[in-house]
Design an enzyme around this catalytic site. Structure first.
Site, PDB file in Angstrom:
ATOM      1  CG  ASN A 151      -6.714   1.517  11.650  1.00 64.60           C
ATOM      2  OD1 ASN A 151      -5.523   1.777  11.538  1.00 64.60           O
ATOM      3  ND2 ASN A 151      -7.152   0.914  12.743  1.00 64.60           N
ATOM      4  CB  THR A 152      -9.520   5.981  12.897  1.00 63.55           C
ATOM      5  OG1 THR A 152      -8.171   6.181  12.468  1.00 63.55           O
ATOM      6  CG2 THR A 152      -9.796   6.875  14.099  1.00 63.55           C
ATOM      7  CB  ALA A 160      -8.329   8.044   4.570  1.00 60.71           C
ATOM      8  N   GLY A 161     -10.992   8.279   6.545  1.00 62.80           N
ATOM      9  CA  GLY A 161     -12.073   9.183   6.896  1.00 62.80           C
ATOM     10  C   GLY A 161     -13.413   8.541   7.184  1.00 62.80           C
ATOM     11  CE  LYS A 170      -3.471   2.593   2.542  1.00 59.82           C
ATOM     12  NZ  LYS A 170      -4.040   2.874   3.879  1.00 59.82           N
ATOM     13  N   GLY A 191      -8.017   9.369   9.674  1.00 63.10           N
ATOM     14  CA  GLY A 191      -8.362   9.393  11.083  1.00 63.10           C
ATOM     15  C   GLY A 191      -9.348  10.457  11.501  1.00 63.10           C
TER      16      GLY A 191
END
Length: 254
Positions: free
Chosen positions: A204-205, A182-183, A95, A156
């Site tokens: 993830n976050t 992301a986001g 990645k 994040g």
């Protein structure tokens, strides 16, 4: 079934390994999410000392490991990280992340495209993390990237799909899988991403920072499945005007 490079995936939810309170929570959340691809930072690996070594438990779960070049600020550093990950993990999957600005972590489009071209020529399966730029995604596809990973909003941030208009264009034009990365901060946002026609999402976050990461991992799995099913079923058209579902005046003529 989703195919990226030479690998097929049943689950369209990809997950990360950062920000969890401990490895036990991380492994349990990944298991609950049914994720078959997990990304981890090359800089986190230390095979010599075994310090913070999460490889063995992840490998026991038989998930596909996707090392990332997070922390790389330019082409040279990203390629070094990719070479290191191949040596340490025995994988040519990478990645590609290049973000020189530590505050906003915006991906550098120029360095990313240059690094992607080199890594593809070297035989890597490259999944680049980029801004939601349709032109850039097309160029990355042309140099041989196996998929593109446009952001929904800053890493994040949990802001959701702030780039939705551009994501729609990327999904429409792309001939390789589109993984929104992301986001994404809530299961409903993951559902929306899949309704747009994204091939997968990486979260993830939102899972790691939840009060109950295991339950949240399960929620995201269901959300992704629901969004994908809705996309396949076909969403109704959006209209600026009202459209009645039954006659409004017919009974008056009786």
């Amino acid at each position: 079934m989703l195919k990226i490079g030479d690998t097929e995936f049943t689950s369209r939810l990809f997950t990360g390994t950062g920000k969890f309170a401990n490895d036990k929570n991380m492994l349990a959340a990944i298991g609950a999410s049914n994720s078959e691809l997990v990304t981890l930072a090359v800089k986190r690996l230390d095979l010599k000392t075994g310090s913070d070594n999460i490889l063995k438990p992840l490998q026991q779960r038989r998930v596909k490991l996707l090392p990332n070049t997070a922390g790389a600020r330019n082409v040279k550093e990203a390629i070094f990280a990719a070479h290191l990950s191949r040596e340490m993990l025995g994988t040519n999957w990478i990645k590609l992340e290049i973000h020189p600005d530590p505050k906003y972590l915006m991906p550098d489009p120029i360095e990313t495209l240059a690094a992607a071209r080199i890594l593809c020529e070297q035989g890597y399966v490259v999944l680049p993390y980029v801004h939601a730029d349709p032109v850039l995604c097309r160029r990355l596809e042309e140099v041989g990237c196996a998929a593109v990973m446009p952001l929904g909003s800053p890493i994040g941030s949990n802001q959701g799909l702030a780039t939705e208009p551009f994501l729609k264009i990327i999904i429409e034009q792309s001939q390789v899988p589109v993984v929104i990365d992301a986001g994404i901060g809530a299961p409903s946002q993951a559902t929306r991403a899949m309704e747009l026609g994204a091939d997968a999402v990486l979260v993830n976050t939102a899972i790691a920072s939840s009060a109950d990461p295991v339950a949240m991992g399960r929620c995201f799995a269901q959300a992704v499945d629901t969004g994908r099913a809705a996309f396949i079923a076909g969403l109704g058209n959006v209209s600026e005007q009202a459209n009645s579902t039954s006659p409004l005046t017919g009974f008056l003529n009786v």
